[in-house]
Design a protein around this motif. Sequence first.
Motif, short mmCIF file in Angstrom:
data_model
loop_
_atom_site.label_atom_id
_atom_site.label_comp_id
_atom_site.label_asym_id
_atom_site.label_seq_id
_atom_site.Cartn_x
_atom_site.Cartn_y
_atom_site.Cartn_z
N ILE A 49 0.85 -1.18 0.00
CA ILE A 49 0.00 0.00 0.00
C ILE A 49 0.89 1.23 0.00
N SER A 50 0.29 2.38 -0.27
CA SER A 50 1.03 3.64 -0.20
C SER A 50 0.52 4.43 1.00
N SER A 51 1.18 5.52 1.30
CA SER A 51 0.74 6.34 2.43
C SER A 51 -0.64 6.94 2.19
N ALA A 52 -1.04 7.08 0.94
CA ALA A 52 -2.38 7.58 0.62
C ALA A 52 -3.47 6.59 1.03
N ASP A 53 -3.10 5.33 1.18
CA ASP A 53 -4.07 4.30 1.55
C ASP A 53 -4.29 4.20 3.06
N ILE A 54 -3.49 4.91 3.84
CA ILE A 54 -3.57 4.78 5.30
C ILE A 54 -4.93 5.21 5.84
N GLU A 55 -5.42 6.37 5.45
CA GLU A 55 -6.68 6.87 6.02
C GLU A 55 -7.87 5.96 5.71
N PRO A 56 -8.07 5.54 4.45
CA PRO A 56 -9.20 4.63 4.20
C PRO A 56 -9.07 3.31 4.96
N LEU A 57 -7.86 2.80 5.06
CA LEU A 57 -7.66 1.55 5.80
C LEU A 57 -7.90 1.75 7.29
N GLU A 60 -11.65 1.91 7.87
CA GLU A 60 -12.25 0.58 7.77
C GLU A 60 -11.95 -0.25 9.03
#
Length: 92
Positions: A49-57, A60
């Motif tokens: 994943i990238s750092s941009a994926d942190i918030e949605p993950l 969830e």
Amino acid sequence: MFAKLTASLRSTETWRRFEIARFHRAALQRARAELNAYAPHELASDLRISSADIEPLAQEEARRRTELHVARHPELRAALDGMDARLGLAGA
């Protein structure tokens, strides 16, 4: 007298909603902290994943943890109605 007052307050729907919201915020903070503990190269190589994926993950994961918490505490289930849209919950 104070114990009697707090007991009656804790039995209200408003208090239960407050408890769910407080738990959800704490779960979100923990999930963000866990994901932010990874270095960028670890995110990319280990988790893919990238750092941009942190918030949605994190959102969830906080939702999942909150649903589990409510499922373990049946007295909170009724208070969850109407909150699921605000917190992104499916309605445990």
